[in-house]
Design an enzyme around this catalytic site. Structure first.
Site, PDB file in Angstrom:
ATOM      1  N   HIS A 189       0.835  -1.205   0.000  1.00  0.00           N
ATOM      2  CA  HIS A 189       0.000   0.000   0.000  1.00  0.00           C
ATOM      3  C   HIS A 189       0.873   1.260   0.000  1.00  0.00           C
ATOM      4  O   HIS A 189       0.478   2.291  -0.550  1.00  0.00           O
ATOM      5  CB  HIS A 189      -0.930  -0.014   1.216  1.00  0.00           C
ATOM      6  N   GLU A 431      -0.083 -18.147 -17.103  1.00  0.00           N
ATOM      7  CA  GLU A 431       0.825 -17.785 -16.013  1.00  0.00           C
ATOM      8  C   GLU A 431       1.766 -18.910 -15.604  1.00  0.00           C
ATOM      9  O   GLU A 431       2.684 -18.678 -14.821  1.00  0.00           O
ATOM     10  CB  GLU A 431       0.014 -17.376 -14.778  1.00  0.00           C
ATOM     11  N   ASP A 455       4.116 -14.174 -12.831  1.00  0.00           N
ATOM     12  CA  ASP A 455       4.071 -15.569 -12.407  1.00  0.00           C
ATOM     13  C   ASP A 455       4.725 -16.490 -13.430  1.00  0.00           C
ATOM     14  O   ASP A 455       5.356 -17.482 -13.061  1.00  0.00           O
ATOM     15  CB  ASP A 455       2.623 -16.016 -12.163  1.00  0.00           C
ATOM     16  N   CYS A 502      -0.157  -8.624 -19.480  1.00  0.00           N
ATOM     17  CA  CYS A 502      -0.623  -7.741 -18.405  1.00  0.00           C
ATOM     18  C   CYS A 502       0.302  -7.761 -17.192  1.00  0.00           C
ATOM     19  O   CYS A 502      -0.005  -7.172 -16.166  1.00  0.00           O
ATOM     20  CB  CYS A 502      -2.042  -8.115 -17.975  1.00  0.00           C
TER      21      CYS A 502
END
Length: 571
Positions: A189, A431, A455, A502
């Site tokens: 965050h 992935e 990944d 992505c």
């Protein structure tokens, strides 16, 4: 002069004076209390919890009008953590059952929660453990009698140096020129807020803070991930020149918003945004994103006692669809590591969460919960173009089971009389190496593919990016990774199905030329990276990139890879 390397969050270059922030986690007092002292400790803890609740409420109620869009959502997450029974109630129980002092009870419970998060595979969820520690740090400051206060404005730019900085504290430091932080990752965050504040930040600096004193001159390169302490005059002059050049480049980048995303050989390239939260829609619109290539839905499920209802999920998805004003939105179903991720206070029993019940396996193992999310996504598709994305597919039967449940969700909505797009495209994430190698089959069965390079690299090379012992071996340009990407792109072309990247490679300007040379025409990335990638695209000629990219696929050694990458930079 000292130099430290970490994880760059972006934001360019900052030059300023150091301000070192102390943490209340250092030498947490630990002692036993007895008799009437137990009631005193319970009262101290409850008073501290109430004070922090009030601080969060005040921050939320008085957010500046120019505060980043993510600020309110991140404060809400910390407020929910504060009231989670696994922290507040467990700390009270620690005082009653173990006769601990309040500070140790809070820190012990918070550390246990953080350790459970640390065992999970997904970076996003591991970083939630740091959120727990940040909330605990705030409670301990309240226990010590100190309150968070905004530092005075400085005459010169200030770069804050800390072991960690919570989002609530960052909001009080909005005049900062930059942040140098010892802990954290790109999905924390702290990182999300720093990006939205457009402030240079470098995380994971190790023990840099211990080598810095207040008022030291610092150079912080948020793009390269470098911190220089007490730079020599010649180095300072060099970075001041780069800083001025960056400001000019930023102004030029803004002019690209309305420029078509086309290569020199007239190939149109679609640039979309990755979103973590609905509040990020405005950023995607500001940079002219062609749509949302990846909307992660995990934020709805984290740090709460009960899972979100269908209506709550629907409203979140609809807000993004409406906000994108007719451009496509790709919504990925929940991607979690194990059942206990959503309930962080429970023990994590999976022996290896990276290879366990995660992503689509998790959803298929809980069909009733999965149907709730599928219905919410389908309902949102009535308000604009939506594409549904299934994470971490590896087997054909996972496609069969998912498509069956999607059809079941459609039937349920028809029975209710609720509208949805009956032609909603369904795609799959590539992935893991198994999915890439079977991409021909996946492309035939699905409407589109999306390559998650984070990944894919991690699983191909057996490297945990969060493990500092092996992080240097994480190499997206490894020939094995590039060959899997190239194989997936060829399979999609043969099936005449769209395919996007992505993962983080999509927002890496150096990788842009490689991916263009491999034939990619759809990129999805953080909004902050989009215009820089567009600049690379409009300067590129795929006819020249193609043969060099093929050389990269044939490379065998790191030296060969480096040589080809150098050649690509020169094109």
């Amino acid at each position: 002069m000292l130099s430290f390397d970490g994880l760059g969050i972006g934001g360019g270059i900052a030059i300023g004076r150091a301000r070192v922030l102390e943490s209340s986690r250092v030498d947490v007092p630990r002692y036993r209390v007895h008799g009437e002292g137990l009631a005193t400790e319970q009262a101290r803890l409850e008073k501290a919890l109430a004070q922090v609740r009030n601080e969060f409420a005040q921050l939320l109620a008085h957010l500046p009008v120019d505060a980043p869009a993510e600020a309110g959502a991140l404060l809400e997450v910390h407020r929910m953590i504060l009231d989670d029974p696994a922290l507040a109630r467990a700390a009270h129980d620690g005082i009653a059952a173990q006769a601990w002092n309040a500070e140790w009870a809070v820190w012990h419970c918070a550390s246990q929660l953080a350790d459970q998060f640390a065992e999970l595979d997904e970076d996003y969820f591991r970083e939630r453990g740091r959120d727990v520690l940040q909330v605990a740090d705030r409670v301990m400051r309240a226990l010590s009698g100190s309150r968070s206060s905004k530092p005075p404005e400085a005459a010169e730019p200030v770069i804050y140096c800390a072991e960690d900085i919570a989002p609530a504290d960052m909001l009080g430091l909005r005049h900062a020129a930059g942040f140098a932080i010892d802990l954290g990752g790109v999905t924390s965050h702290t990182a999300i807020l720093a990006r939205s504040m457009n402030v240079p930040a470098v995380l994971a600096l190790g023990a840099a803070r211990d080598q810095i004193r207040d008022d030291d001159w610092l150079i912080l390169d948020g793009d390269a991930g470098r911190l220089i302490v007490s730079p020599e005059p010649s180095v300072l002059q060099q970075y001041r020149a780069r800083q001025a050049q960056d400001r000019q480049q930023t102004e030029l980048l803004r002019e690209l918003v309305r420029v078509a995303s086309r290569t020199l050989d007239d190939c149109e390239v679609e640039l979309m945004a990755n979103l973590e939260h609905p509040d990020e829609v405005d950023q995607a619109n500001e940079v002219g994103a062609a749509g949302v290539g990846l909307f992660r839905t995990e934020f709805l499920f984290m740090n709460r006692g009960l899972e979100p209802s269908e209506d709550e999920q629907f409203e979140a998805y609809r807000s993004v669809v409406v906000g994108m004003e007719g451009r496509p939105v790709t919504i990925r179903t929940i991607d979690v590591g194990a059942d206990k991720v959503i309930e962080p206070h429970a023990s994590v029993n999976a022996p290896n969460p990276a290879l366990g019940l995660r992503a689509i396996r998790y959803s298929l193992a809980r069909p009733e919960r999965f149907l709730v999310q599928l219905r919410a996504i389908l309902r949102a598709s009535h308000y604009g173009p939506v594409r549904l994305l299934l994470p971490m597919l590896a087997h054909g039967h996972e496609i069969d089971a998912s498509l069956s449940l999607i059809e079941q969700a459609c039937d349920q909505l028809r029975h209710r009389g609720q509208p949805f797009d009956s032609q909603l495209p369904v795609g799959g994430m590539i992935e893991v190496p198994a999915a890439a190698l079977c991409a021909d089959y996946f492309a035939r069965r699905l409407d589109f593919l999306s390559i998650g390079t984070n990944d894919l690299t991690q699983y191909t090379l057996a490297i945990d990016r969060a493990d500092h012992e092996v992080a240097s071996l994480y190499e997206p340009f490894h020939p094995a990774v590039l060959r899997l990407i190239a194989h997936t792109l060829r399979a999609a072309r043969r099936a005449d199905k769209p395919v996007a990247v992505c993962g983080e490679m999509a927002g890496d300007c150096e990788a842009t030329r490689v991916l263009l040379g491999l034939g990619l025409t759809q990129f999805s990335m953080q909004a902050a990276s989009l215009l820089r990638v567009k600049r690379e695209i409009i300067r590129a000629d795929r006819r020249r990139l193609l043969p060099v990219a093929r050389r990269l696929l044939r490379a065998q050694t790191p030296q060969e890879v480096d040589e080809v990458r150098s050649a690509l930079r020169g094109l």
